[in-house]
Design an enzyme around this catalytic site. Structure first.
Site, short mmCIF file in Angstrom:
data_model
loop_
_atom_site.label_atom_id
_atom_site.label_comp_id
_atom_site.label_asym_id
_atom_site.label_seq_id
_atom_site.Cartn_x
_atom_site.Cartn_y
_atom_site.Cartn_z
N GLY A 14 0.78 -1.23 0.00
CA GLY A 14 0.00 0.00 0.00
C GLY A 14 0.81 1.28 0.00
N SER A 15 2.08 1.21 -0.44
CA SER A 15 2.88 2.44 -0.40
C SER A 15 2.36 3.48 -1.39
CB SER A 15 4.36 2.14 -0.62
OG SER A 15 4.61 1.70 -1.93
N ARG A 68 -14.94 -14.33 -10.98
CA ARG A 68 -14.35 -12.99 -11.02
C ARG A 68 -15.42 -11.90 -11.10
NH1 ARG A 68 -8.80 -12.69 -11.96
NH2 ARG A 68 -7.88 -14.64 -12.57
N ARG A 94 -5.43 -7.97 -9.13
CA ARG A 94 -6.49 -8.81 -9.68
C ARG A 94 -6.78 -8.40 -11.11
NH1 ARG A 94 -6.54 -13.09 -7.54
NH2 ARG A 94 -8.54 -13.53 -8.49
N ASN A 110 -4.76 3.31 -12.88
CA ASN A 110 -3.89 2.24 -12.36
C ASN A 110 -2.44 2.67 -12.50
OD1 ASN A 110 -3.15 -0.42 -11.43
ND2 ASN A 110 -2.58 -0.89 -13.54
N HIS A 112 1.33 1.03 -13.10
CA HIS A 112 1.97 -0.22 -13.55
C HIS A 112 3.48 -0.01 -13.56
CE1 HIS A 112 2.41 -4.00 -15.62
NE2 HIS A 112 3.28 -3.40 -16.42
N ASP A 146 -9.03 -4.29 -21.37
CA ASP A 146 -7.78 -4.93 -21.79
C ASP A 146 -6.67 -4.60 -20.81
OD1 ASP A 146 -8.96 -6.00 -24.09
OD2 ASP A 146 -8.68 -4.10 -25.14
N GLU A 177 7.27 5.96 -8.56
CA GLU A 177 5.80 5.77 -8.54
C GLU A 177 5.17 6.73 -7.54
OE1 GLU A 177 4.37 1.70 -8.26
OE2 GLU A 177 6.18 0.94 -9.20
C1 GAR Z 1 3.80 -1.23 -7.30
O1 GAR Z 1 5.10 -1.35 -7.82
C2 GAR Z 1 2.80 -1.19 -8.43
O2 GAR Z 1 3.26 -0.50 -9.57
C3 GAR Z 1 2.64 -2.65 -8.74
O3 GAR Z 1 2.63 -3.28 -7.49
C4 GAR Z 1 3.40 -2.51 -6.56
C5 GAR Z 1 2.53 -2.23 -5.36
O4 GAR Z 1 3.26 -1.61 -4.35
N1 GAR Z 1 1.44 -2.90 -9.47
C6 GAR Z 1 1.30 -3.88 -10.34
O5 GAR Z 1 2.17 -4.67 -10.59
C7 GAR Z 1 -0.06 -3.94 -11.00
N2 GAR Z 1 -0.08 -4.92 -12.01
P1 GAR Z 1 2.49 -0.85 -3.17
O6 GAR Z 1 1.44 -1.82 -2.63
O7 GAR Z 1 3.56 -0.59 -2.15
O8 GAR Z 1 1.88 0.39 -3.71
#
Ligand code: GAR
Length: 206
Positions: A14-15, A68, A94, A110, A112, A146, A177
């Site tokens: 959850g950062s 789902r 998910r 989102n 990524h 998609d 991020e």
């Molecule tokens: C982050 O790096 C995010 O970009 C990635 O998961 C991590 C979550 O970190 N997301 C994906 O891979 C989505 N497909 P966080 O829980 O510390 O924010």
């Protein structure tokens, strides 16, 4: 300016959720975090959300036994009940069905961990290292049916260093991020069409 209620979906630490919630609570993004939903009951982000005073909900995908669409229906219901106007996926691991992506079309973001359209899906840092790219990074995009292919709202570039492992690269990307996502969220909350026309580009500090 009125504050848009924002729902945040997480699965893990959850950062990014913290970066978004803190930006909203500090007034740098014109939104209000109204609920943090996790599909994973042991996600560390749940406690972080509570510490920030944000309501939390757990909707375990496992209890839907592979259905789902039914899981997505439950998530959609919780978002609506909380009054969310837009949704930010922040490490929500998910694959969504059109039940969610259609319901929130144009209102769901989102993050990524790659420079899309390179490396959609999982294990992005390992795959970037295997491909031998010199630059990597992260992307904030709109969510569509998609996977990882909605319109790009912002990208941050991270150089790949000699000796990088997937872990060192992931840590450097994650730090970017946390800068990129709140900035994109702020722009999107202010004016979604302008945010779509002018994606944010963050480059490494010189
Ligand atoms: C982050 O790096 C995010 O970009 C990635 O998961 C991590 C979550 O970190 N997301 C994906 O891979 C989505 N497909 P966080 O829980 O510390 O924010």
């Amino acid at each position: 300016m009125s504050l848009t209620p924002v729902g945040i979906l997480i699965s893990g630490s959850g950062s990014n959720m913290v970066a978004l919630a803190e930006a909203m609570q500090a007034g740098t993004a014109p939104g209000k975090p109204v609920i943090v939903i996790s599909n994973n009951p042991s996600a560390a982000g749940l406690e972080k959300a509570r510490a920030l005073g944000v309501e939390t909900a757990v909707i375990e995908h496992r209890s839907f036994k592979g259905d789902r669409a039914a899981f997505d229906q439950a998530v959609d219901g919780a978002l609506r009940k909380a009054g969310a106007g837009i949704v930010a996926c922040a490490g929500f691991m998910r694959i969504m069905t059109p039940v969610l992506t259609d319901a929130w079309s144009g209102r769901m973001l989102n993050i990524h961990p790659s420079l899309l359209p390179s490396f959609p899906g999982l294990d992005t840092h390992t795959r970037a290292l295997e491909a031998g790219v010199a630059i990597h990074g992260c992307t904030v995009h709109e969510v569509t049916a998609d996977l990882d292919s909605g319109s790009i709202l912002g990208q941050a570039v991270v150089p790949v260093m000699g000796g990088d492992t997937a872990e060192t690269l992931a840590a450097r990307v994650l730090a970017r991020e946390h800068l990129l996502y709140p900035r994109v969220l702020a722009a999107f909350l202010q004016d979604p069409d302008a945010a779509r026309r002018n994606p944010i580009a963050l480059f490494p500090d010189p």
